[in-house]
Motif scaffolding. Structure first.
Motif, PDB file in Angstrom:
ATOM      1  N   GLU A   1       0.852  -1.190   0.000  1.00  0.00           N
ATOM      2  CA  GLU A   1       0.000   0.000   0.000  1.00  0.00           C
ATOM      3  C   GLU A   1       0.888   1.240   0.000  1.00  0.00           C
ATOM      4  N   ALA A   2       0.588   2.177  -0.873  1.00  0.00           N
ATOM      5  CA  ALA A   2       1.357   3.420  -0.952  1.00  0.00           C
ATOM      6  C   ALA A   2       0.462   4.607  -0.608  1.00  0.00           C
ATOM      7  N   LYS A   3       0.921   5.445   0.300  1.00  0.00           N
ATOM      8  CA  LYS A   3       0.167   6.643   0.679  1.00  0.00           C
ATOM      9  C   LYS A   3       1.099   7.852   0.623  1.00  0.00           C
ATOM     10  N   MET A   4       0.534   8.985   0.214  1.00  0.00           N
ATOM     11  CA  MET A   4       1.322  10.209   0.110  1.00  0.00           C
ATOM     12  C   MET A   4       0.682  11.275   0.988  1.00  0.00           C
ATOM     13  N   MET A   5       1.460  11.775   1.913  1.00  0.00           N
ATOM     14  CA  MET A   5       0.945  12.784   2.829  1.00  0.00           C
ATOM     15  C   MET A   5       0.654  14.081   2.065  1.00  0.00           C
ATOM     16  N   ARG A   6      -0.409  14.736   2.501  1.00  0.00           N
ATOM     17  CA  ARG A   6      -0.781  16.051   1.973  1.00  0.00           C
ATOM     18  C   ARG A   6      -1.451  16.814   3.109  1.00  0.00           C
ATOM     19  N   ARG A   7      -1.736  18.070   2.896  1.00  0.00           N
ATOM     20  CA  ARG A   7      -2.258  18.886   3.999  1.00  0.00           C
ATOM     21  C   ARG A   7      -3.603  18.392   4.516  1.00  0.00           C
ATOM     22  N   SER A   8      -4.410  17.825   3.624  1.00  0.00           N
ATOM     23  CA  SER A   8      -5.723  17.328   4.053  1.00  0.00           C
ATOM     24  C   SER A   8      -5.654  15.928   4.659  1.00  0.00           C
ATOM     25  N   LEU A   9      -4.461  15.316   4.612  1.00  0.00           N
ATOM     26  CA  LEU A   9      -4.303  13.962   5.149  1.00  0.00           C
ATOM     27  C   LEU A   9      -3.371  14.017   6.351  1.00  0.00           C
TER      28      LEU A   9
ATOM     29  N   LEU B   1       1.012  -7.326   5.139  1.00  0.00           N
ATOM     30  CA  LEU B   1       0.852  -5.997   4.523  1.00  0.00           C
ATOM     31  C   LEU B   1       2.110  -5.170   4.717  1.00  0.00           C
ATOM     32  N   PHE B   2       2.554  -4.558   3.621  1.00  0.00           N
ATOM     33  CA  PHE B   2       3.631  -3.566   3.685  1.00  0.00           C
ATOM     34  C   PHE B   2       3.060  -2.234   3.222  1.00  0.00           C
ATOM     35  N   ALA B   3       3.238  -1.195   4.036  1.00  0.00           N
ATOM     36  CA  ALA B   3       2.727   0.139   3.689  1.00  0.00           C
ATOM     37  C   ALA B   3       3.873   1.140   3.696  1.00  0.00           C
ATOM     38  N   VAL B   4       4.017   1.863   2.586  1.00  0.00           N
ATOM     39  CA  VAL B   4       4.999   2.942   2.518  1.00  0.00           C
ATOM     40  C   VAL B   4       4.243   4.259   2.516  1.00  0.00           C
ATOM     41  N   ILE B   5       4.659   5.174   3.384  1.00  0.00           N
ATOM     42  CA  ILE B   5       4.032   6.487   3.491  1.00  0.00           C
ATOM     43  C   ILE B   5       5.066   7.528   3.084  1.00  0.00           C
ATOM     44  N   TYR B   6       4.813   8.147   1.942  1.00  0.00           N
ATOM     45  CA  TYR B   6       5.720   9.165   1.420  1.00  0.00           C
ATOM     46  C   TYR B   6       5.295  10.510   1.993  1.00  0.00           C
ATOM     47  N   ASP B   7       6.225  11.140   2.712  1.00  0.00           N
ATOM     48  CA  ASP B   7       5.919  12.372   3.452  1.00  0.00           C
ATOM     49  C   ASP B   7       6.899  13.460   3.014  1.00  0.00           C
ATOM     50  N   PRO B   8       6.695  14.033   1.822  1.00  0.00           N
ATOM     51  CA  PRO B   8       7.683  14.976   1.276  1.00  0.00           C
ATOM     52  C   PRO B   8       7.829  16.253   2.090  1.00  0.00           C
ATOM     53  N   GLU B   9       6.794  16.679   2.791  1.00  0.00           N
ATOM     54  CA  GLU B   9       6.857  17.919   3.566  1.00  0.00           C
ATOM     55  C   GLU B   9       7.062  17.676   5.051  1.00  0.00           C
ATOM     56  N   ARG B  10       7.359  16.446   5.413  1.00  0.00           N
ATOM     57  CA  ARG B  10       7.682  16.089   6.798  1.00  0.00           C
ATOM     58  C   ARG B  10       6.573  16.468   7.780  1.00  0.00           C
ATOM     59  N   GLN B  11       5.356  16.053   7.458  1.00  0.00           N
ATOM     60  CA  GLN B  11       4.234  16.311   8.355  1.00  0.00           C
ATOM     61  C   GLN B  11       4.254  15.397   9.574  1.00  0.00           C
ATOM     62  N   ILE B  12       4.867  14.240   9.450  1.00  0.00           N
ATOM     63  CA  ILE B  12       4.944  13.300  10.572  1.00  0.00           C
ATOM     64  C   ILE B  12       6.180  13.642  11.389  1.00  0.00           C
ATOM     65  N   ASP B  13       5.962  14.110  12.613  1.00  0.00           N
ATOM     66  CA  ASP B  13       7.069  14.596  13.446  1.00  0.00           C
ATOM     67  C   ASP B  13       7.984  13.470  13.928  1.00  0.00           C
ATOM     68  N   ASN B  14       7.406  12.316  14.228  1.00  0.00           N
ATOM     69  CA  ASN B  14       8.184  11.208  14.770  1.00  0.00           C
ATOM     70  C   ASN B  14       7.982   9.979  13.882  1.00  0.00           C
ATOM     71  N   PRO B  15       8.657   9.928  12.720  1.00  0.00           N
ATOM     72  CA  PRO B  15       8.396   8.839  11.761  1.00  0.00           C
ATOM     73  C   PRO B  15       8.701   7.448  12.306  1.00  0.00           C
ATOM     74  N   ARG B  16       9.794   7.303  13.076  1.00  0.00           N
ATOM     75  CA  ARG B  16      10.125   5.972  13.592  1.00  0.00           C
ATOM     76  C   ARG B  16       9.090   5.521  14.620  1.00  0.00           C
ATOM     77  N   GLY B  17       8.605   6.416  15.440  1.00  0.00           N
ATOM     78  CA  GLY B  17       7.555   6.067  16.392  1.00  0.00           C
ATOM     79  C   GLY B  17       6.262   5.706  15.685  1.00  0.00           C
ATOM     80  N   PHE B  18       5.954   6.443  14.607  1.00  0.00           N
ATOM     81  CA  PHE B  18       4.756   6.166  13.811  1.00  0.00           C
ATOM     82  C   PHE B  18       4.836   4.757  13.210  1.00  0.00           C
TER      83      PHE B  18
END
Length: 281
Positions: A211-219, A244-261
């Motif tokens: 599963e591929a997800k891309m962060m955006r302001r509304s997400l 399940l393998f999920a990759v979350i692409y976060d180009p604007e670094r909205q996720i403050d703690n990626p490893r914890g997430f």
């Protein structure tokens, strides 16, 4: 881990044990070889068995004074039964040995082989899945670099635009086909309880949904987490999906703690393993 070499070694051990009671002059050397190989094999197998199976495995080795097993056989396969010539003939059916091959080695060894087969069925799929998760993680962490290269203009030609998840999925699809033979896009799970779920990619041979997800302001991160929980619930129904393998692409670094997430949403020891990777631009 119960691997193929450990399973293949059982054939060699059984053959050595069978010939350790031959009347030939080579029996003593065969017995020494059996002791050394069985000891190494036994210790390595125990390292890869869960506690309950390990207990059953050891019982077949240890035996008891009243019921000698493999331990006694591999130590003294050539030991003679001192009462052999002093008991009625019907009692001599198992031969002149203190520790007969059939009852002291073959019977418990067959049970040990069964335990290995049970353990391999439970461990090997997850071991293969862990290896595949590792490959997918490497691809995901390099994804921002691949996106950056594709976005650059070259010789007057515009670079590739990556605005949403559909653009991201095109890139990921291309990368997956470099590493896996059977990549199936947009698989759908069976409809149940009011709906079905669309899997971005199915690695058919590995039985892993990607599963591929891309962060955006509304997400927001919370919304992404909720989506993944629903995805897990839906993907478990697919007969060809075991993880399940999920990759979350976060180009604007909205996720403050990626490893914890990643840690909060990944499930390593679950019957349906989940690996989540956050990759940031």
């Amino acid at each position: 881990m119960i691997n193929e070499p450990l399973l293949r070694e059982t054939e060699i051990l059984e053959d050595l044990a069978r010939h350790a009671q031959d009347d030939s002059g080579a029996a003593e050397e065969v017995g020494r070889d059996l002791r050394d190989r069985y000891r190494r094999w036994y210790e390595e197998v125990l390292l890869g068995l869960p506690d309950e199976l390990g207990k059953r495995f050891r019982e077949q080795y240890e035996g008891s004074l009243a019921k000698p097993r493999i331990k006694q056989y591999v130590r003294e396969p050539q030991k003679k039964w001192s009462l052999y010539n002093h008991v009625p003939k019907p009692l001599r059916a198992h031969g002149p040995w203190q520790y007969p091959f059939e009852s002291c080695f073959l019977e418990p060894f067959q049970e040990q082989k069964h335990i290995l087969a049970v353990a391999s069925r439970h461990t090997r799929p997850h071991d293969r899945m862990t290896d595949t998760f590792g490959v997918l993680s490497d691809i995901s962490y390099r994804l921002p670099m691949a996106v950056s290269i594709l976005q650059r203009p070259i010789q007057g030609r515009a670079g590739l635009s990556v605005h949403d998840e559909y653009d991201l999925q095109r890139i990921l699809h291309a990368l997956l086909t470099l590493h896996f033979e059977d990549v199936r896009p947009e698989e759908t799970t069976p409809s149940k309880a009011g709906g079905s779920y669309r899997i971005d990619f199915l690695l058919r041979r590995e039985k892993i949904a990607v599963e591929a997800k891309m962060m955006r302001r509304s997400l927001t991160p919370r919304k992404v987490g909720d989506q993944l929980v629903r995805d897990i619930f839906g993907y478990e129904r697919h007969e060809d999906v075991e993880g399940l393998f999920a990759v979350i692409y976060d180009p604007e670094r909205q996720i403050d703690n990626p490893r914890g997430f990643e840690s909060d949403l990944s499930k390593r020891d679950s019957p349906f393993p989940v690996r989540v990777v956050v990759t940031q631009g």
